[in-house]
Motif scaffolding. Structure first.
Motif, PDB file in Angstrom:
ATOM      1  N   ALA A 235       0.809  -1.223   0.000  1.00  0.00           N
ATOM      2  CA  ALA A 235       0.000   0.000   0.000  1.00  0.00           C
ATOM      3  C   ALA A 235       0.841   1.271   0.000  1.00  0.00           C
ATOM      4  O   ALA A 235       0.432   2.285  -0.562  1.00  0.00           O
ATOM      5  CB  ALA A 235      -0.941   0.004   1.198  1.00  0.00           C
ATOM      6  N   VAL A 236       2.005   1.237   0.655  1.00  0.00           N
ATOM      7  CA  VAL A 236       2.820   2.451   0.785  1.00  0.00           C
ATOM      8  C   VAL A 236       3.206   3.037  -0.581  1.00  0.00           C
ATOM      9  O   VAL A 236       2.965   4.227  -0.836  1.00  0.00           O
ATOM     10  CB  VAL A 236       4.059   2.176   1.660  1.00  0.00           C
ATOM     11  CG1 VAL A 236       5.076   3.305   1.524  1.00  0.00           C
ATOM     12  CG2 VAL A 236       3.653   2.020   3.121  1.00  0.00           C
ATOM     13  N   PRO A 237       3.802   2.266  -1.488  1.00  0.00           N
ATOM     14  CA  PRO A 237       4.128   2.864  -2.795  1.00  0.00           C
ATOM     15  C   PRO A 237       2.883   3.187  -3.625  1.00  0.00           C
ATOM     16  O   PRO A 237       2.883   4.152  -4.406  1.00  0.00           O
ATOM     17  CB  PRO A 237       4.989   1.793  -3.476  1.00  0.00           C
ATOM     18  CG  PRO A 237       4.637   0.514  -2.796  1.00  0.00           C
ATOM     19  CD  PRO A 237       4.309   0.893  -1.382  1.00  0.00           C
ATOM     20  N   PHE A 238       1.817   2.394  -3.452  1.00  0.00           N
ATOM     21  CA  PHE A 238       0.567   2.673  -4.171  1.00  0.00           C
ATOM     22  C   PHE A 238       0.007   4.025  -3.763  1.00  0.00           C
ATOM     23  O   PHE A 238      -0.385   4.835  -4.609  1.00  0.00           O
ATOM     24  CB  PHE A 238      -0.455   1.573  -3.876  1.00  0.00           C
ATOM     25  CG  PHE A 238      -1.801   1.826  -4.495  1.00  0.00           C
ATOM     26  CD1 PHE A 238      -2.072   1.407  -5.787  1.00  0.00           C
ATOM     27  CD2 PHE A 238      -2.796   2.484  -3.781  1.00  0.00           C
ATOM     28  CE1 PHE A 238      -3.321   1.642  -6.367  1.00  0.00           C
ATOM     29  CE2 PHE A 238      -4.041   2.725  -4.346  1.00  0.00           C
ATOM     30  CZ  PHE A 238      -4.302   2.305  -5.645  1.00  0.00           C
ATOM     31  N   GLU A 239      -0.028   4.285  -2.457  1.00  0.00           N
ATOM     32  CA  GLU A 239      -0.561   5.557  -1.964  1.00  0.00           C
ATOM     33  C   GLU A 239       0.283   6.721  -2.456  1.00  0.00           C
ATOM     34  O   GLU A 239      -0.255   7.756  -2.867  1.00  0.00           O
ATOM     35  CB  GLU A 239      -0.602   5.548  -0.433  1.00  0.00           C
ATOM     36  CG  GLU A 239      -1.285   6.753   0.181  1.00  0.00           C
ATOM     37  CD  GLU A 239      -0.420   8.011   0.178  1.00  0.00           C
ATOM     38  OE1 GLU A 239      -0.988   9.118   0.043  1.00  0.00           O
ATOM     39  OE2 GLU A 239       0.826   7.878   0.278  1.00  0.00           O
ATOM     40  N   ARG A 240       1.587   6.546  -2.436  1.00  0.00           N
ATOM     41  CA  ARG A 240       2.472   7.638  -2.846  1.00  0.00           C
ATOM     42  C   ARG A 240       2.284   7.974  -4.328  1.00  0.00           C
ATOM     43  O   ARG A 240       2.316   9.143  -4.712  1.00  0.00           O
ATOM     44  CB  ARG A 240       3.928   7.243  -2.569  1.00  0.00           C
ATOM     45  CG  ARG A 240       4.915   8.320  -2.984  1.00  0.00           C
ATOM     46  CD  ARG A 240       6.322   8.026  -2.498  1.00  0.00           C
ATOM     47  NE  ARG A 240       6.435   8.240  -1.055  1.00  0.00           N
ATOM     48  CZ  ARG A 240       6.674   7.272  -0.175  1.00  0.00           C
ATOM     49  NH1 ARG A 240       6.813   6.032  -0.584  1.00  0.00           N
ATOM     50  NH2 ARG A 240       6.760   7.532   1.112  1.00  0.00           N
ATOM     51  N   ILE A 304      -4.597   1.451   4.090  1.00  0.00           N
ATOM     52  CA  ILE A 304      -3.464   2.351   3.896  1.00  0.00           C
ATOM     53  C   ILE A 304      -3.459   2.955   2.497  1.00  0.00           C
ATOM     54  O   ILE A 304      -3.115   4.136   2.320  1.00  0.00           O
ATOM     55  CB  ILE A 304      -2.134   1.602   4.136  1.00  0.00           C
ATOM     56  CG1 ILE A 304      -2.114   1.011   5.549  1.00  0.00           C
ATOM     57  CG2 ILE A 304      -0.942   2.518   3.930  1.00  0.00           C
ATOM     58  CD1 ILE A 304      -2.230   2.015   6.656  1.00  0.00           C
ATOM     59  N   GLY A 305      -3.853   2.184   1.492  1.00  0.00           N
ATOM     60  CA  GLY A 305      -3.764   2.646   0.126  1.00  0.00           C
ATOM     61  C   GLY A 305      -5.046   3.168  -0.488  1.00  0.00           C
ATOM     62  O   GLY A 305      -5.038   4.188  -1.189  1.00  0.00           O
ATOM     63  N   LEU A 306      -6.173   2.488  -0.247  1.00  0.00           N
ATOM     64  CA  LEU A 306      -7.427   2.830  -0.913  1.00  0.00           C
ATOM     65  C   LEU A 306      -8.314   3.766  -0.105  1.00  0.00           C
ATOM     66  O   LEU A 306      -8.898   4.707  -0.655  1.00  0.00           O
ATOM     67  CB  LEU A 306      -8.207   1.548  -1.240  1.00  0.00           C
ATOM     68  CG  LEU A 306      -7.529   0.566  -2.195  1.00  0.00           C
ATOM     69  CD1 LEU A 306      -8.397  -0.678  -2.365  1.00  0.00           C
ATOM     70  CD2 LEU A 306      -7.247   1.215  -3.540  1.00  0.00           C
TER      71      LEU A 306
END
Length: 319
Positions: A235-240, A304-306
């Motif tokens: 999720a961390v790189p997806f959110e960024r 965390i991401g969506l």
């Protein structure tokens, strides 16, 4: 699953003395103190920092926490220490891990060494004063914020550890080693996050340290934690890249974001169980463990991401 029994002579005596000293107040006290190391409170604290205060601070804390979440049950499945009340009938179990399961069922109640709650408290609260910003400046360098973070790093693990011993579910040495594991992870993983600039590489290396447990762990907590780690690191790189939400100082939005995130956790976790029977989910088979890991991967990725994709709508409603 039978486990092993070992303890220092003073440990059961101390636990009996504490339960006798506090009497009827022991159960509410241990429940209150233990809560600060439980998943709901950890989600709330981490969520508040990540969703509201400082997204990068939240990612920093989350990386430290997910490492301990998988390392703790890996150690438990090697040591296989039984819980104190299982071998000492005079010690009461005031707060079982699974209230609806047999107290003597190790598969449901889990192993004892080291204490997971104590580990969680040490790594979460111990990491609070260690965060460094993108420029390497230590946050909370001065003032009340810094003092509060340092105080929490010492006081909260002490309270949680005391609660676990009072509850009869951990020997004092379980708690001490939980503090040691959490403290070492707080310092060590924090150091790596500063020194290793390639975040994806660091996450890959940390994830690889968790994989040996996939072949030797037999308890649910490991497979839950492996899914949490996988979902968080995905999720961390997806959110960024695709979300890039902003924090907020609006107290109404903070409450909405945290409560909404906790709701996402519990609702999504429940929905993902529906395609499977409870007998299968509780079977302890490899397939059931795999489903558990995948379920928590999806849940953490969503949180965390969506989930932050909705924050723009929250802002409009609160305005």
């Amino acid at each position: 699953m039978t486990g092993t029994t070992f303890y220092l002579d003073f440990e059961p005596a101390l636990m009996r003395a504490l339960q006798a000293l506090f009497g009827p107040a022991a159960e509410p006290l241990c429940r209150f103190f233990s809560a600060f190391g439980e998943e709901t409170v950890i989600i709330a604290v981490l969520g508040f920092i990540y969703w509201c205060v400082d997204k990068e601070y939240g990612k920093f804390l989350g990386t430290n926490i997910v490492c301990c979440l998988v390392w703790n049950p890996m150690i438990k499945n090697v040591v296989l220490r039984r819980r104190p009340y299982m071998d000492h009938p005079s010690i009461r179990c005031l707060k079982p891990v699974e209230p609806d399961a047999d107290l003597m069922d190790i598969a449901a109640q889990g192993y004892s060494f080291p204490s997971g709650h104590s580990t969680n408290a040490a790594v979460l609260y111990g990491s609070l004063p260690l965060y460094k910003g993108e420029n390497g400046d230590v946050r909370y360098r001065d003032g009340r914020g810094r003092r509060a973070a340092v105080a929490a790093a010492f006081i909260m693990p002490l309270l949680v550890g005391f609660g676990r011993v009072l509850a009869g579910v951990h020997y004092p040495t379980d708690v001490l080693c939980g503090w040691l594991l959490g403290g070492c992870a707080a310092v060590g993983v924090s150091f790596l996050q500063v020194k290793v600039r390639n975040e994806n590489l660091l996450h890959l290396v940390l994830f690889l340290t968790a994989l040996p447990g996939f072949f030797c762990c037999v308890t649910d907590d490991y497979f839950t934690s492996l899914g949490v780690m996988a979902g968080f690191f995905l999720a961390v790189p997806f959110e960024r890249k695709f979300v890039n939400f902003a924090g907020t100082k609006n107290p109404v939005l903070c409450v909405i974001r945290v409560l909404g995130g906790i709701a996402v956790y519990f609702i999504l976790n429940t929905l993902l169980k529906l395609p499977f029977s409870s007998a299968f989910l509780d079977s302890g088979t490899f397939a059931a463990h795999l489903v558990r890991s995948v379920r928590y991967t999806v849940v953490l990725f969503a949180m965390i991401g969506l989930y932050p994709m909705l924050f723009g709508r929250f802002r409009k409603k609160a305005a």
